[in-house]
Scaffold this motif. Structure first.
Motif, PDB file in Angstrom:
ATOM      1  N   ASP A   1      -2.478   1.084  -8.366  1.00 25.75           N
ATOM      2  CA  ASP A   1      -3.911   1.371  -8.413  1.00 25.75           C
ATOM      3  C   ASP A   1      -4.253   2.809  -8.031  1.00 25.75           C
ATOM      4  OD1 ASP A   1      -4.380  -1.221  -9.186  1.00 25.75           O
ATOM      5  OD2 ASP A   1      -4.797  -1.948  -7.156  1.00 25.75           O
ATOM      6  N   PHE A   2      -3.344   3.509  -7.368  1.00 35.18           N
ATOM      7  CA  PHE A   2      -3.659   4.888  -6.971  1.00 35.18           C
ATOM      8  C   PHE A   2      -2.580   5.876  -7.394  1.00 35.18           C
ATOM      9  CE2 PHE A   2      -0.761   3.650  -3.648  1.00 35.18           C
ATOM     10  CZ  PHE A   2      -0.058   4.805  -3.375  1.00 35.18           C
TER      11      PHE A   2
ATOM     12  N   GLY B   1      -2.872  -2.932  -0.679  1.00 33.56           N
ATOM     13  CA  GLY B   1      -3.198  -2.972  -2.100  1.00 33.56           C
ATOM     14  C   GLY B   1      -1.958  -2.786  -2.956  1.00 33.56           C
ATOM     15  N   LYS B   2      -2.183  -2.475  -4.216  1.00 30.55           N
ATOM     16  CA  LYS B   2      -1.078  -2.264  -5.144  1.00 30.55           C
ATOM     17  C   LYS B   2      -0.880  -0.768  -5.384  1.00 30.55           C
ATOM     18  CE  LYS B   2      -1.612  -6.671  -7.562  1.00 30.55           C
ATOM     19  NZ  LYS B   2      -1.830  -7.341  -8.891  1.00 30.55           N
TER      20      LYS B   2
ATOM     21  N   MET C   1      -7.380   1.092   1.266  1.00 36.08           N
ATOM     22  CA  MET C   1      -6.680   1.403   0.031  1.00 36.08           C
ATOM     23  C   MET C   1      -6.786   2.899  -0.246  1.00 36.08           C
ATOM     24  SD  MET C   1      -7.948  -1.849  -2.279  1.00 36.08           S
ATOM     25  CE  MET C   1      -6.858  -1.435  -3.637  1.00 36.08           C
TER      26      MET C   1
ATOM     27  N   SER D   1      -5.360  10.625  -8.405  1.00 37.53           N
ATOM     28  CA  SER D   1      -4.786  10.919  -9.723  1.00 37.53           C
ATOM     29  C   SER D   1      -5.356  12.210 -10.311  1.00 37.53           C
ATOM     30  CB  SER D   1      -5.027   9.748 -10.682  1.00 37.53           C
ATOM     31  OG  SER D   1      -6.417   9.522 -10.841  1.00 37.53           O
TER      32      SER D   1
ATOM     33  N   SER E   1      -8.295   5.997  -5.918  1.00 33.27           N
ATOM     34  CA  SER E   1      -7.739   6.313  -7.242  1.00 33.27           C
ATOM     35  C   SER E   1      -7.977   7.772  -7.620  1.00 33.27           C
ATOM     36  CB  SER E   1      -8.349   5.392  -8.303  1.00 33.27           C
ATOM     37  OG  SER E   1      -9.769   5.532  -8.330  1.00 33.27           O
TER      38      SER E   1
END
Length: 852
Positions: free
Chosen positions: A353-354, A349-350, A326, A332, A329
C-alpha cells in the motif's frame, strides 16, 4: 605600421615582465629552509587514515618527497604561493603519509605569517596535542586537522583565529574542547561558514552563541557528548545547508516547525539523540531537503502525508523510533529516493500500500514492524534494488518468483516472518546475491541442489522445518563465509566441507547430521572463527590437524558421539575463547595443556569419560581469563584444582559497573555484518539451562558428579565475582570453609552429597545474593544460620545430614514439641553425638534412648 623603435620597446617590456613573473614564483630562502626543517620531523609511512583517503577519492602519497633543497618551494607538492609577493599562502599536506609530532617550536609557526589555508588531514601525528602556536597564523581562513590522530585539549588559542571561514577538527579520538573553549570558539569565529567538530568531546550544552553565526552553511557536532535542549533557532540559520548532531545521546529537542519553504537545509542528521515528539506537517515545507536521518530517537505518532512533498529527497531514515499507524502512500512521490529506512517501528498494514515504486531506489529497510499479509509484489521499477530487508514482520505465503527479476540484489533479509513453502533453487542463483537470511519462518521440504554465482557469502536458513540431506553444492561456493543451518532436520555427512575454503562461521546445531569430521577441519582456512556442531549425531574422533596459524574463537561440539582423546593440536588455537566438548564419549585424562590458551573464557567437558587427577599446574597463571569451567559428570579423582582457584582472575574483583554488557560471540569477518552468539548448556541453580546468549560477566564453576576428594581449599574464597559454584556428588571431606562468605556475588551454591562435617559457618549469612543453597546429604551438625537469604531456604537444602537443627527443619517435623524444644534437643544431641554413640556401643540404653 609598427616602427622598429616600438618593437624594441615591446621586446624590453616582455623581457621585464617574464623576469618579474619568474622572480614572483620563487619562494624566499627563509621559507624554503623552514619547510625543509619541518620535513625532518616526520617519517613517511602509510597509516589507517590513508584508507579514508581512498574512500573520499583523494590520492594518497608522500608529498614531501618532492621537497628538495635548491629548488623553488613554490613548485613543491602541497605548496601554494602568492604570485605577487612570493609568500606561501597555502599548505596542503593531507593524505601525505606523515608520521610524527608537530613540535611547538617547529619552524612552520614562525616563517609563514601570510598563510591562509592549512590542511593536515588524514595523517598520523601520534596522538600528540594541537599546539597553541597555531594561533601564529593570524590570516588563516581554512584549517583542517581531520583524522590526523591528535588528542588532548584543544588549545584556547585556536579561538583567536578570527578570520577562519572553515574549521575541521573531526575524527580525532581523544580530542576535547573544554570550557570555556567551546563558548570562546563560537563567539570569536564570527565569519565561520563550515564548522566540523565531529567526535571532539565537548561535554557541554549547545552554546546559544551559535545563533549569531549567520554565515554558517555546514555544522557538524556529531558524537560530541552534548546534552540539554538543542536551540530551535539553529535549524533556521539563513544559509545552513547541512546540520548533523548525530550521536549525542543526552541531547533533547523536537523536530522544529518550518513555517515557510525558504529553508536551505539539504542534509539533516538527528539520529542517535534524545529528540522526541511527532513529525510536524510543516516538514513538507523543506523543499530543498535531500537527506533526513532521524533513526534511533524517540519520535512517535504517525507519519504526515506532507513527507511526500519532499521530492528532492534521496535518503530517508526514521528507523528504530516509536512511529505507529500506516505509512502514507504519498511516499511513492519521492521519485529520487535511493535509501529508505523505516524499520524498527510499529508500522502496520500491507507493504504494497505504500511501497515507493521508483526506479532510483537501491536500499529498502522495512524490517521489525507489524506489516502483514502476503509477501509484497515488488514493482517492475524496483529492479535496481541492492538491499531488501523485510525481516521481523508477519508476512505470509511463499516466496514470489518475481524476486528473480532483481538482478542487482546483493542482500535479502526475510527472517522472522511467517513465510511458508519451500526455498526455490533460483534464489541462490540471483546474480549479485551475497547475503541471504530467511531464518525463523515456516519453510518446509528438501533443499534441492542448485547452481549459484560466485558472490554468495552469507546463508542463514536456521529455525525452519527443512529436512533431508543437505545439498553438498553449497560447500562449493567459493566465497561462502557464513553458513547457519541450526534448528532444522537436515541430515547427511560433511564430506564436502573441505571445498568451503572461505568459511568463517559454520553453525549446524540442532540437526541430524552424522558421520565423522573431515581431516581438513583444522587447517584449510586461516580465518575459520566458529565451528558449532552441537546436538547432532556426529561420531568418531576429532582430527588432530589444527594448524599453528588458525583463528578459531568458538568450537562447540556438545551433545554428539565424539570419542577418543582431545586432540593435542587444539593447543594451537591461540585465539580460542569457547571450547565446549560436553555430552560426548571422550575418554582421556584432563587436557592440562589447555591452560596455555590465554584467550579461553569457557571450558566445558561435562558428561564424558574423562578420568584421573587434575595435575598441579606448572604455569604461573593458568587460565587467566576463564569465566566458566564445567568438568561435571566425569571420573576425575584426587584433590580439587587449588592452583586454578588461585589464578582464575576473571572471577576475582570484577568491577561490573565498568563492564559494557556484551554477549560472548563475534561478528563475521571481512566486513560481513553478521553476529554469532555463543550458546551453552549448563546447570544453573539446579536446573539444566540452554543459554542462547551468554553475558561476558557470567561466571561459574561446576565440578560435580566426579570422585574428587579431600578438603575444599580456603583459597576458593578469592573468587569473589563468581555467580555459581557446584561441588556436589563427590567425596569431599572436612569443614565448609568460612572463606565462602567472601563470594558475595554468588547466586547458587551446591555442596550436596559429599562427606562434609561440622557446622554451617555463620559467616555465610553475608551471601545476600544467594538464591539456591544445597547442603543436603552430608554429615553437618549444629544450628542452621538465620537471617538474610537463609530465611528463604527450605528443608530440601539440608536433608540427609547428621544433626542439623533450627528452621526450616523444625517447621517440617511431625513431632508435637515446640520449635524451641526441638532446637535445644537437636543441638544438644549434635554437640554430644560422638559421646552418645560411644555409650551406645557400651550397651548404655539411656544414651540410645536419649538420641532417639
Amino acid at each position: 605600421m609598427v616602427s622598429n623603435n616600438q618593437l624594441f620597446h615591446l621586446f624590453l617590456f616582455l623581457c621585464f615582465f617574464q623576469i618579474s613573473c619568474l622572480h614572483a614564483q620563487l619562494c624566499t630562502q627563509e621559507q624554503s629552509s623552514a619547510l625543509l626543517q619541518f620535513k625532518q620531523q616526520f617519517s613517511f609511512n602509510k597509516s589507517p587514515a590513508d584508507d579514508f583517503c581512498d574512500y573520499y577519492g583523494i590520492h594518497s602519497y608522500p608529498k614531501m618527497e618532492s621537497w628538495k633543497e635548491g629548488s623553488d618551494c613554490c613548485s613543491w607538492d602541497g605548496i601554494e604561493c602568492d604570485n605577487r609577493t612570493s609568500q606561501v599562502i597555502g599548505l596542503d599536506l593531507s593524505c601525505s603519509w606523515l608520521n610524527g609530532n608537530i613540535h611547538p617550536n617547529s619552524t612552520i609557526f614562525y616563517y609563514f605569517p601570510h598563510l591562509q589555508r592549512l590542511n593536515l588531514a588524514f595523517n598520523d601525528f601520534g596522538m600528540s596535542r594541537i599546539s597553541s602556536e597555531f594561533s601564529q597564523f593570524t590570516r588563516l581562513t581554512h584549517l583542517n586537522l581531520s583524522r590526523s590522530s591528535f588528542s588532548g585539549k584543544v588549545p584556547i588559542q585556536v579561538s583567536f583565529l578570527s578570520k577562519l571561514v572553515s574549521l575541521d577538527l573531526s575524527y580525532n579520538y581523544g580530542l576535547r574542547l573544554e570550557d570555556p573553549g567551546f563558548e570562546l570558539l563560537v563567539e570569536n569565529l564570527t565569519k565561520i561558514r563550515e564548522l566540523n567538530l565531529r567526535e571532539v568531546n565537548i561535554s557541554s550544552v549547545v552554546s546559544n552563541s551559535l545563533l549569531n553565526l549567520t554565515s554558517l552553511t555546514h555544522l557538524d557536532l556529531s558524537w560530541c557528548e552534548l546534552f540539554g535542549k538543542f536551540p530551535d533557532g539553529i535549524f533556521h540559520l539563513p544559509h545552513l545547508n547541512e546540520l548533523s548532531i548525530w550521536g549525542n545521546l543526552a541531547l533533547t529537542g523536537y523536530f522544529p516547525e518550518f513555517i515557510n519553504s525558504s529553508s536551505p537545509l539539504q542534509y539533516l542528521v538527528l539520529s542517535n539523540t534524545n529528540f522526541s515528539g511527532e513529525l510536524p506537517d510543516s516538514i513538507g515545507n523543506l523543499k530543498s531537503l535531500k537527506k533526513l536521518y532521524a533513526a534511533r530517537c524517540k519520535f512517535y505518532g504517525s507519519i504526515p502525508t506532507s513527507l511526500g512533498n519532499l521530492t528532492e529527497m534521496i535518503d530517508l531514515s526514521i528507523r528504530y523510533n516509536n512511529f505507529t499507524g500506516m505509512l502514507p502512500s504519498s511516499l511513492s512521490n519521492l521519485g529520487n529516493l535511493v535509501w529508505l529506512g523505516v524499520g524498527g517501528n510499529n508500522f502496520e498494514g500491507k507493504i504494497a500500500d505504500f511501497l515507493p515504486n521508483v526506479k532510483s531506489l537501491l536500499y529498502l529497510y522495512i524490517g521489525s514492524n507489524n506489516f502483514g499479509g502476503p509477501f509484497p509484489t515488488l514493482g517492475a521499477n524496483l529492479t535496481k534494488l541492492v538491499e531488501l530487508d523485510l525481516s521481523n514482520n508477519q508476512l505470509t505465503g511463499p516466496l514470489p518468483s518475481q524476486i528473480i527479476g532483481l538482478p542487482n540484489l546483493m542482500s535479502l533479509s526475510l527472517g522472522d516472518n511467517l513465510i511458508n513453502g519451500t526455498i526455490p533453487p533460483w534464489v541462490f542463483s540471483l546474480p549479485a546475491l551475497y547475503y541471504f537470511n530467511i531464518s525463523s519462518n515456516k519453510l518446509t521440504g528438501h533443499l534441492k541442489d542448485f547452481k549459484s554465482t560466485d558472490h554468495l557469502s552469507v546463508v542463514d536458513l536456521s529455525n525452519n522445518n527443512l529436512h533431508g540431506r543437505f545439498p553438498s553444492s553449497i560447500f562449493k561456493l567459493v566465497k561462502l563465509a557464513i553458513l547457519i543451518l541450526s534448528s532444522n532436520n537436515f541430515s547427511g555427512e560433511l564430506d564436502m566441507l573441505c571445498h568451503a575454503i572461505s568459511l568463517q562461521i559454520l553453525v549446524l546445531s540442532n540437526n541430524r547430521f552424522n558421520g565423522a569430521i573431515p581431516q581438513c577441519l583444522g587447517n584449510f582456512n586461516i580465518y575459520f572463527f566458529v565451528l558449532d556442531l552441537r546436538k547432532n549425531n556426529f561420531s568418531g574422533t576429532i582430527p588432530d590437524t589444527f594448524a599453528e596459524e588458525n583463528s578459531f574463537k568458538t568450537i562447540n561440539l556438545d551433545s554428539n558421539g565424539f570419542e577418543g582423546p582431545v586432540p593435542k593440536s587444539l593447543e594451537n588455537c591461540k585465539m580460542l575463547q569457547v571450547l565446549d566438548l560436553g555430552h560426548n564419549k571422550f575418554s582421556d585424562k584432563f587436557p592440562y595443556w589447555l591452560e596455555n590458551l590465554t584467550s579461553l573464557q569457557v571450558l566445558i567437558l561435562r558428561s564424558n569419560k574423562f578420568h584421573g587427577p587434575i595435575p598441579n599446574s606448572k604455569l604461573k597463571f593458568p587460565f587467566p581469563i576463564l569465566r566458566v569451567m564445567d568438568l561435571s559428570n566425569n571420573y576425575f579423582t584426587g584433590p580439587l584444582p587449588r592452583k586454578y582457584f588461585e589464578n582464575l582472575n576473571a572471577m576475582m574483583n570484577v568491577d561490573e559497573a565498568s563492564f559494557e554488557l556484551k554477549y560472548l560471540g563475534m561478528t563475521g569477518g571481512s566486513g560481513l555484518a553478521y553476529y554469532y552468539n555463543d550458546c551453552l548448556t549448563i546447570v544453573i541453580k539446579g536446573s539444566t539451562i540452554e543459554m542462547l546468549k551468554v553475558l561476558t560477566i557470567f561466571t561459574a564453576i561446576d565440578l560435580s558428579k566426579n570422585n574428587f576428594e579431600g578438603q575444599i581449599p580456603q583459597i576458593i574464597g578469592k573468587l569473589n565475582s563468581i555467580r555459581g559454584l557446584n561441588l556436589s556428588h563427590n567425596s569431599l571431606t572436612g569443614h565448609i570453609p568460612t572463606s565462602l562468605a567472601n563470594l558475595t556475588m554468588l547466586e547458587w551454591l551446591d555442596l550436596s552429597s559429599n562427606k562434609l562435617i561440622g557446622k554451617i559457618p555463620q559467616q555465610l549469612r553475608n551471601l545476600i545474593s544467594l538464591e539456591v543453597l544445597n547442603l543436603s546429604q552430608n554429615q553437618l551438625i549444629g544450628r542452621i544460620p538465620q537471617g538474610n537469604q537463609f530465611d528463604t531456604f527450605l528443608n530440601d537444602s539440608y536433608i540427609g545430614n547428621l544433626a542439623l537443627c533450627g528452621p526450616p527443619l523444625s517447621s517440617t517435623r511431625s513431632d508435637p514439641r515446640t520449635p524451641q524444644q526441638e532446637d535445644n534437643t537437636c543441638c544438644l544431641s549434635g554437640f554430644n553425638i560422638a559421646g552418645l554413640w560411644m555409650w551406645a556401643g557400651m550397651g548404655t540404653c539411656y544414651g540410645i534412648s536419649y538420641v532417639l
